[in-house]
Motif scaffolding. Structure first.
Motif, PDB file in Angstrom:
ATOM      1  N   SER A 227      43.176  46.343  41.865  1.00 37.93           N
ATOM      2  CA  SER A 227      43.299  46.735  40.461  1.00 37.93           C
ATOM      3  C   SER A 227      42.526  45.751  39.591  1.00 37.93           C
ATOM      4  O   SER A 227      42.653  44.536  39.778  1.00 37.93           O
ATOM      5  CB  SER A 227      44.773  46.747  40.047  1.00 37.93           C
TER       6      SER A 227
ATOM      7  N   LYS B 266      40.270  49.110  46.077  1.00 39.58           N
ATOM      8  CA  LYS B 266      41.558  48.670  46.622  1.00 39.58           C
ATOM      9  C   LYS B 266      42.196  47.550  45.801  1.00 39.58           C
ATOM     10  O   LYS B 266      43.311  47.128  46.092  1.00 39.58           O
ATOM     11  CB  LYS B 266      41.378  48.222  48.075  1.00 39.58           C
TER      12      LYS B 266
ATOM     13  N   TRP C 193      41.698  40.781  42.075  1.00 42.43           N
ATOM     14  CA  TRP C 193      40.392  41.249  41.592  1.00 42.43           C
ATOM     15  C   TRP C 193      39.668  40.127  40.866  1.00 42.43           C
ATOM     16  O   TRP C 193      38.458  39.929  41.049  1.00 42.43           O
ATOM     17  CB  TRP C 193      40.587  42.431  40.636  1.00 42.43           C
TER      18      TRP C 193
ATOM     19  N   ASP D 250      43.101  44.685  36.876  1.00 45.63           N
ATOM     20  CA  ASP D 250      44.007  43.802  36.135  1.00 45.63           C
ATOM     21  C   ASP D 250      44.701  42.783  37.036  1.00 45.63           C
ATOM     22  O   ASP D 250      45.487  41.969  36.549  1.00 45.63           O
ATOM     23  CB  ASP D 250      45.084  44.641  35.420  1.00 45.63           C
ATOM     24  N   SER D 251      44.425  42.834  38.321  1.00 38.26           N
ATOM     25  CA  SER D 251      45.140  41.960  39.259  1.00 38.26           C
ATOM     26  C   SER D 251      44.466  40.604  39.402  1.00 38.26           C
ATOM     27  O   SER D 251      43.253  40.453  39.162  1.00 38.26           O
ATOM     28  CB  SER D 251      45.229  42.627  40.638  1.00 38.26           C
TER      29      SER D 251
END
Length: 574
Positions: free
Chosen positions: A356, A354, A362, A358-359
């Motif tokens: 990404s 849930k 995360w 790259d976020s």
């Protein structure tokens, strides 16, 4: 007893009187030739020339019964009576007919018909004045009031009431709009205060905004209450203000009772998450885990409402916060199983798909997992786990920079410093301590004392630990003294009152450094330094005493005993 209170009581009873007597003062008492109409009508006595009182009650009663008949159908005597009433009561024909109808509907006894007719007449005249426009009325309201006044003059009170109701609704709408505008202005001041980092001032403005919101605008009021709670939380979390932290918790608790978990489950879940964050923040500063356990319940509540995937970001946030809270509970209690539960929850978040990779979310979860693993490695004295978590933190630092995400970068640096300090202790490699010092100093470049004093103080504590370990390894008193300076900086904000648990830990660390410094001194100076160290260790042990199973309490007690033995050995040789 003094006489004065007694006199005051007697005067009070005279002024207030009893209910029935006071109520009678507003009744109309009619007599031939005049009528007293009470303060709520015109506040004066009105002469009516004795006409009404001169009309026999039975004649007046007959006239009232025939009120609905056409004027031409009335007898000459009745028409003459109506004409006399118009002159003496100063009403027009339609108003007289309405007055007769009102008195008839009231079913007043015959002997009271005259008084009631005069009362209604006077109220008609008061209505003529009251229906007039007022300064500040807008064109629509003025038009409605003018029509209402015309209706009063025509004796159509039903129509007058309808028109005035429309005018009232229009005015209330204006009042509500002005109240909403005033509320938003107060909220704007709150946002200005937030921009200036004046959190308490902002909270007060948001509270004012919420209080100004009129009825039937619940969503608007709720929004301001949320902003007030958020500002109080920031004051408590960033400034170590315990009163503000507790106030924030109360506000979020109140919001959870206002928002319906059934009708607005996602809004309720979001508030429960924020409620948990406020509890967790306060709980992290205390020596017991009461608030932390309550926080865990709040996060579980939030997760239960978002498990269906309707709001994945809230689910991952609440789940991650639950993992962090178990980390805090496990750290305070020295419970490695709770720490491993934290690790499992955070792994679940990262593996859920849930977030990404790259976020920033995360990256935050990745750092939190590394922190929990570091703590497990410390508890189990497992260098392999420490190396794994250090690798994760370096990976996190490779994905961002200070310029891109300053606070995330600083948190990773702080976490890496803690990891390397532990690794150095267990591996005996002083290079880990040197790297830890660099990591903590990097974090302090972001965590300014004025901007984020609590985070600054925590990194000062970490720096003190790394300098202490490096000083002990190199037998460098200068580094040990730098360590003491860092611990003293940390205690400026982690005080016994606002952060009792951190304060106790810092005192343990300070005692440990002083114990080490004492080894470089002669007996006299050594004894003084050891006594100072013992006072810090005793203070920590005493505060942590209610948590007798606490890892830090055991550490403080053990250190106190060791120092006490050293002091006793010096006394024996003196």
């Amino acid at each position: 007893m003094s006489k004065f209170p007694r006199v005051a009581v007697l005067i009070g009873s005279l002024v207030m009187g009893n209910g029935p007597l006071w109520a009678q003062s507003a009744l109309v008492q009619a007599t031939c030739g005049s009528v007293s109409i009470g303060r709520d009508v015109s506040g004066s006595t009105v002469a009516v020339g004795g006409v009404v009182c001169g009309i026999p009650p039975e004649t007046l009663e007959e006239l009232i019964r025939d009120k609905t008949r056409d004027l031409l159908d009335l007898s000459a005597t009745q028409r003459e009576l109506i004409q006399r009433l118009r002159q003496d009561l100063d009403l027009n024909q339609r108003q007289i007919r309405m007055a007769l109808e009102i008195v008839g509907e009231a079913q007043a006894p015959p002997e009271r018909l005259s008084a009631k007719l005069v009362e209604v007449a006077e109220r008609f005249k008061a209505l003529s004045v009251g229906a007039a426009t007022q300064p500040g009325d807008d064109p629509r309201v003025r038009a409605l009031k003018a029509d209402a006044q015309t209706a009063v003059e025509e004796g159509d009170l039903v129509k007058a009431d309808q028109l005035l109701a429309e005018a009232e609704a229009a005015q209330v709408s204006v009042i509500d709009r002005l109240a909403l505008n005033a509320a938003e202005t107060a909220a704007q001041r709150g946002r200005v205060a937030l921009t200036r980092l004046h959190y308490m001032e902002a909270a007060q403005h948001f509270a004012t905004a919420a209080a100004r919101v009129p009825n039937h605008h619940d969503d608007k009021r709720l929004g301001y209450l949320k902003q007030e709670a958020s500002a109080l939380f920031q004051q408590g979390d960033e400034r170590g203000d315990i009163d503000a932290a507790q106030a924030a918790i109360l506000r979020y608790n109140r919001l959870s009772s206002i928002i319906s978990s059934k009708n607005a489950p996602l809004d309720w879940a979001e508030n429960e998450n924020l409620h948990g964050v406020a509890l967790s923040s306060l709980g992290s500063k205390k020596s017991d885990v009461t608030e932390l356990e309550k926080a865990a319940i709040c996060f579980e509540n939030s997760i239960s409402k978002t498990s269906d995937g309707k709001q994945p970001s809230l689910w991952t946030t609440s789940k991650q916060n639950l993992g962090v809270t178990f980390f805090q509970i496990g750290s305070k209690n020295g419970d490695v199983n709770t720490l491993k539960k934290s690790v499992a929850i955070l792994q679940d978040v990262l593996e859920s798909g849930k977030l990404s990779p790259d976020s920033s979310e995360w990256l935050g979860a990745h750092i939190n997992l590394a922190i929990s693993l570091t703590r497990v490695g410390v508890m189990e004295v497992n260098v392999n786990i420490l190396e794994t978590s250090a690798s994760m933190l370096r990976d996190a630092l490779s994905k961002t920079t200070r310029e891109q995400q300053a606070f995330t970068w600083a948190r990773a640096q702080h976490a890496l410093g803690s990891n390397l300090s532990a690794a150095g202790t267990y591996s005996g490699d002083a290079r880990h301590f040197e790297s830890a010092v660099s990591a903590f100093r990097a974090a302090l470049q972001v965590y300014g004392e004025k901007r984020t004093p609590m985070k600054w103080a925590s990194s000062q504590n970490g720096l003190g630990g790394a300098l202490s370990s490096l000083g002990k390894d190199k037998k460098d008193v200068g580094l040990l003294l730098e360590s003491l300076e860092a611990y003293n900086s940390a205690k400026k904000y982690h005080t016994r009152d606002n952060s009792p648990h951190y304060w106790a830990v810092i005192n343990i660390n300070t005692a440990s450094v002083l114990y080490e410094i004492s080894s470089f001194k002669d007996n006299y100076s050594k004894k003084q330094t050891l006594e100072e160290a013992l006072s810090h260790a005793h203070a920590a042990a005493e505060l942590l005493k209610p948590m007798s199973d606490d890892f830090y309490h055991r550490t403080a007690v053990s250190l106190s005993r060791e120092i006490s033995v050293e002091i006793e050995n010096i006394r024996v040789t003196e």
